[in-house]
Scaffold this active site. Structure first.
Site, PDB file in Angstrom:
ATOM      1  N   THR A   2     -11.032  27.526  45.102  1.00 19.91           N
ATOM      2  CA  THR A   2     -11.851  27.133  46.259  1.00 19.91           C
ATOM      3  C   THR A   2     -12.808  26.012  45.833  1.00 19.91           C
ATOM      4  OG1 THR A   2     -13.776  28.561  45.815  1.00 19.91           O
ATOM      5  CG2 THR A   2     -11.850  29.587  46.913  1.00 19.91           C
ATOM      6  N   PHE A  25     -24.981  27.993  37.300  1.00 12.74           N
ATOM      7  CA  PHE A  25     -25.893  27.758  38.428  1.00 12.74           C
ATOM      8  C   PHE A  25     -27.328  28.104  38.058  1.00 12.74           C
ATOM      9  CE2 PHE A  25     -26.783  26.993  42.830  1.00 12.74           C
ATOM     10  CZ  PHE A  25     -27.845  27.825  43.139  1.00 12.74           C
ATOM     11  N   VAL A  72     -20.094  26.313  31.004  1.00 12.89           N
ATOM     12  CA  VAL A  72     -18.677  25.990  31.166  1.00 12.89           C
ATOM     13  C   VAL A  72     -18.265  26.374  32.576  1.00 12.89           C
ATOM     14  CG1 VAL A  72     -16.333  26.411  30.339  1.00 12.89           C
ATOM     15  CG2 VAL A  72     -18.257  26.508  28.732  1.00 12.89           C
ATOM     16  N   HIS A  96     -15.770  26.182  45.345  1.00  6.98           N
ATOM     17  CA  HIS A  96     -16.956  26.711  44.649  1.00  6.98           C
ATOM     18  C   HIS A  96     -17.280  25.914  43.382  1.00  6.98           C
ATOM     19  CE1 HIS A  96     -19.319  30.054  42.639  1.00  6.98           C
ATOM     20  NE2 HIS A  96     -19.943  29.830  43.774  1.00  6.98           N
TER      21      HIS A  96
HETATM   22  N1  LIG Z   1     -17.241  30.056  38.206  1.00  7.59           N
HETATM   23  C1  LIG Z   1     -18.211  29.857  37.252  1.00  7.59           C
HETATM   24  C2  LIG Z   1     -19.525  30.266  37.432  1.00  7.59           C
HETATM   25  N2  LIG Z   1     -19.906  30.880  38.588  1.00  7.59           N
HETATM   26  C3  LIG Z   1     -21.130  31.656  38.682  1.00  7.59           C
HETATM   27  C4  LIG Z   1     -22.370  30.809  39.025  1.00  7.59           C
HETATM   28  O1  LIG Z   1     -22.714  29.979  37.932  1.00  7.59           O
HETATM   29  C5  LIG Z   1     -23.555  31.725  39.326  1.00  7.59           C
HETATM   30  O2  LIG Z   1     -23.866  32.493  38.177  1.00  7.59           O
HETATM   31  C6  LIG Z   1     -23.255  32.660  40.492  1.00  7.59           C
HETATM   32  O3  LIG Z   1     -22.866  31.878  41.614  1.00  7.59           O
HETATM   33  C7  LIG Z   1     -24.473  33.529  40.860  1.00  7.59           C
HETATM   34  O4  LIG Z   1     -25.589  32.739  41.150  1.00  7.59           O
HETATM   35  N3  LIG Z   1     -20.441  30.054  36.465  1.00  7.59           N
HETATM   36  C8  LIG Z   1     -20.098  29.433  35.292  1.00  7.59           C
HETATM   37  O5  LIG Z   1     -20.950  29.231  34.418  1.00  7.59           O
HETATM   38  N4  LIG Z   1     -18.805  29.028  35.107  1.00  7.59           N
HETATM   39  C9  LIG Z   1     -17.836  29.219  36.040  1.00  7.59           C
HETATM   40  O6  LIG Z   1     -16.645  28.835  35.826  1.00  7.59           O
HETATM   41  C1  LIG Z   2     -16.057  27.615  39.466  1.00  6.18           C
HETATM   42  C2  LIG Z   2     -16.049  29.018  39.928  1.00  6.18           C
HETATM   43  O1  LIG Z   2     -17.019  29.528  40.468  1.00  6.18           O
HETATM   44  C3  LIG Z   2     -14.751  29.721  39.963  1.00  6.18           C
HETATM   45  O2  LIG Z   2     -14.836  30.961  39.269  1.00  6.18           O
HETATM   46  C4  LIG Z   2     -14.462  29.997  41.411  1.00  6.18           C
HETATM   47  O3  LIG Z   2     -13.135  30.438  41.522  1.00  6.18           O
HETATM   48  P1  LIG Z   2     -12.552  30.486  43.015  1.00  6.18           P
HETATM   49  O4  LIG Z   2     -12.762  29.080  43.580  1.00  6.18           O
HETATM   50  O5  LIG Z   2     -11.079  30.816  42.859  1.00  6.18           O
HETATM   51  O6  LIG Z   2     -13.347  31.534  43.762  1.00  6.18           O
END
Ligand SMILES: Nc1c(NC[C@H](O)[C@H](O)[C@H](O)CO)[nH]c(=O)[nH]c1=O
Ligand SMILES: CC(=O)[C@@H](O)COP(=O)(O)O
Length: 158
Positions: free
Chosen positions: A87, A59, A81, A89
């Site tokens: 969820t 993000f 990645v 998300h």
């Molecule tokens: N789930 C993954 C994330 N989640 C974190 C977000 O990218 C971000 O850092 C957070 O929401 C705080 O702003 N990030 C990845 O790079 N890969 C994932 O699988």
């Molecule tokens: C893609 C992500 O942010 C992942 O870690 C979220 O996992 P969840 O949907 O089980 O909270």
């Protein structure tokens, strides 16, 4: 099988480019493969001026790319990645990265290589990470694309 992607190789004319690689920190094994692939692509194209920046997650790639695009880099490579969880998300992180990075590259005119894996599981990510058993090398691909675009567009300076 590389799904129709162009063959990977040196980008002619890229040697003098100033390049920034911005990488997220999730999924360290896959990220190590992506970063190594990017370094291989930069070395193959004899790019010596390389800056690496790390951010917490995918993000955060767009804000880093925006800042680097304004700092005089000729090309940016964004590596991340994202692996689906339980969820929605995943959808929001992936969309934010794709839309955000597209905005940066179009708004600034600085090529941004999209090296973000958006996978359903770890196996898919490892298979695209440029590791010894991987079928694809998305870090190399994204870097080569950014370099090639920068070289091409240099002929059409604004
Ligand atoms: N789930 C993954 C994330 N989640 C974190 C977000 O990218 C971000 O850092 C957070 O929401 C705080 O702003 N990030 C990845 O790079 N890969 C994932 O699988
Ligand atoms: C893609 C992500 O942010 C992942 O870690 C979220 O996992 P969840 O949907 O089980 O909270």
């Amino acid at each position: 099988m590389r799904n129709g992607a162009p063959e990977l190789g040196a980008v002619d004319g890229a040697a003098g480019l100033r390049v920034a690689v911005v990488a997220s920190s999730w999924h360290t094994e896959v990220m190590a493969g992506l970063r190594a692939g990017a370094r291989r692509a930069l070395a193959d194209s004899r790019v010596a001026d390389v800056t690496e920046v790390q951010v917490p997650g995918t993000f955060e790639l767009p804000v880093a790319a925006a800042r680097l695009a304004g700092a005089g880099f000729d090309a940016i490579v964004a590596l991340g990645v994202v692996i689906r969880g339980g969820t929605p998300h995943f959808d929001y992180v992936c969309t934010a990265a794709a839309v955000g990075l597209t905005d940066v590259t179009v708004r600034t005119g600085v090529p941004v290589g999209f090296g973000v894996l958006t996978c359903d599981d770890q196996a898919q990510a490892l298979d695209r990470a440029g590791l010894p058993d991987s079928r694809e090398d998305k870090g190399y691909e994204a870097t080569a694309a950014a370099l090639a675009t920068a070289v091409t567009l240099a002929a059409y300076a604004p």
